[in-house]
Design an enzyme around this catalytic site. Sequence first.
Site, PDB file in Angstrom:
ATOM      1  N   GLU A  87      -1.971   1.911   3.078  1.00  0.00           N
ATOM      2  CA  GLU A  87      -0.215   1.167   3.523  1.00  0.00           C
ATOM      3  C   GLU A  87       0.488   1.700   3.641  1.00  0.00           C
ATOM      4  O   GLU A  87       1.578   1.261   2.489  1.00  0.00           O
ATOM      5  CB  GLU A  87      -0.940   0.235   3.984  1.00  0.00           C
ATOM      6  N   ASP A 110      -4.553  -1.847   1.200  1.00  0.00           N
ATOM      7  CA  ASP A 110      -4.285  -2.596   1.623  1.00  0.00           C
ATOM      8  C   ASP A 110      -2.629  -2.189   1.010  1.00  0.00           C
ATOM      9  O   ASP A 110      -2.894  -2.474  -0.670  1.00  0.00           O
ATOM     10  CB  ASP A 110      -4.512  -3.815   1.515  1.00  0.00           C
TER      11      ASP A 110
END
Length: 582
Positions: free
Chosen positions: A325, A296
Amino acid sequence: MEMSTIELLIKGEELGSITEVTCEEEGLTIKKLDHFSNPNYISVTLEIGRAVKPGTYTLNLVQDKKKFPLEYTLRPRNVNPDEMPGLTSADFIYLIFPDRFSNGDPGNDKVSGMNQTTVERDSSLERHGGDLQGIIDHMDYIRNLGVTALWINPVQENDQPFESYHGYAITDHYLVDPRFGTNELYRDLVKEGEKKKLKTIMDVVYNHWGDQHYLQLDPPEKDWVHQWKEFTKTSYRAPTLLDPYGAESDKELFVNGWFDHHMPDINQQNPHVANYLIQNSIWWIEFSGIHGFRIDTYAYSDIDFMVDLVDAVLVEYPKFGIFGETWVHGAPVQAFFSENRDIHPDHRSNLPGVTDFQLYYAINDALTKKQGWTDGVAKMYYTLAKDYLYTNPTKNVLFLDNHDLSRFSSVIGADIAKYKLGVAWLMTMRGIPMMYYGTEILMQGFADDHGKIREDFPGGFPGDKFNKFDGSSRTRTENEAFNFVKTLANYRRNNEVLQTGKLTQFIPQDGLYVYFRYNDKKTVMVAMNCSEEENVLEVDRFHERLWAFTSGKDMMSGEKVMLTEDPTLEPFSVMVVEFEKD
């Protein structure tokens, strides 16, 4: 383990007075003892010899010549790195938001002692009760769709007083949130998935943690998170890291600013913090047997730390799948974070794959904007033309939507023709396709309300009026969408040409975009008409890829396609045609 030296963070009262830590076990060597300004912590660096066997061993904490024994267990290995399948371009990922997918065990909906103990399904920001057992219960549905890997949004404890459902404000890195299940159940989920040929990808968060994390409430040092005189949010401006003219203050704000009020920014430049996060990552792989990480907010973390973390994981597990990400704008910015050929003089990235937001923007433009020289589907062409920036673009993850973005069906106005066009692109383009739960049944929602894009999967919860896991409960259009995904996903799963085949694309003309995937055995042509008008596919233009064939098979209808004729494509339609050598 390749990592033979580990750091143990020990918490207790008056540990600041500990003067020595000893171990009398042969092969276990205390290399270092560190104290912190907070007397509740010490850090012990322990070297584990190759001959040491699994078992429970005693460390002695020495205070005024008095020994206080502390037991520490070394567990047997659970993973054989040589047998790990990893994550490849042959996979098709299904993204699950666990709180909103299915409630398989209502008994864990409410856990006493936690900051949130209610389940309120009529509130978009409260917990709804989905859990790990609900995912296990529907693995047959997922596998039947053609999926090969599960990406599950963070499952670690989020003991926050509000919005604890989303998982991105971790309060204990070593514990599965008890409202989802247990550590052991998570390990069982991985094993059950393997039985059904489903890999498991853990969503990991290194940039920030929850403000109720025990290391935030009682930190060893204040600099374990970045401190500001007052609350300071990140600028979300990733180009500051590679801008040759950028201000250092802008870079600092992007990297060190907090993601939100309840998500303090972790200081990974602190070596103790870095060790904590790296060791935790390796521990989860070894404990659970997972097959990959989705990282993330990758761009927001300290980039040197991220290189060290990926190196540490891949040294231990060379085949382990990792993608980050990278919610950024512009292929050069995205490629900066991906494993690359030294495209920037100050940064070497070793991240195998990224979430390909640039192609996400392009497919959206293709289906929602007017066609032009660089607009509409032409953006697909120009974006792919920049693939030279990546060492291996086939490791990038493709998607139509996710847990932070407007639902694909809503973006295209619930147009089933455009939907099929998008799904066909997803399943035939280079890279690793990913589908957000519910996209296969046309779930709706715009990202101005995160609750709307994270709605419950119908049928996953007791008392649901409809059960969309069952085809008989879906509408005709929902079944049409589901079956389209299923047909193409299973075709992709069984055909290497769409997994590892080479790619040739042709410049779009009048909204018609044609590309080919091919290997020594097969050639697949994808013709996308992103125009509001009919378009004729002039076969002769693609002679360099079609010269060896006279006919092919339409993979959706099964009908024969003759190359002696120029087929007509309806507005916003797609053809996927297979050509096989005799």
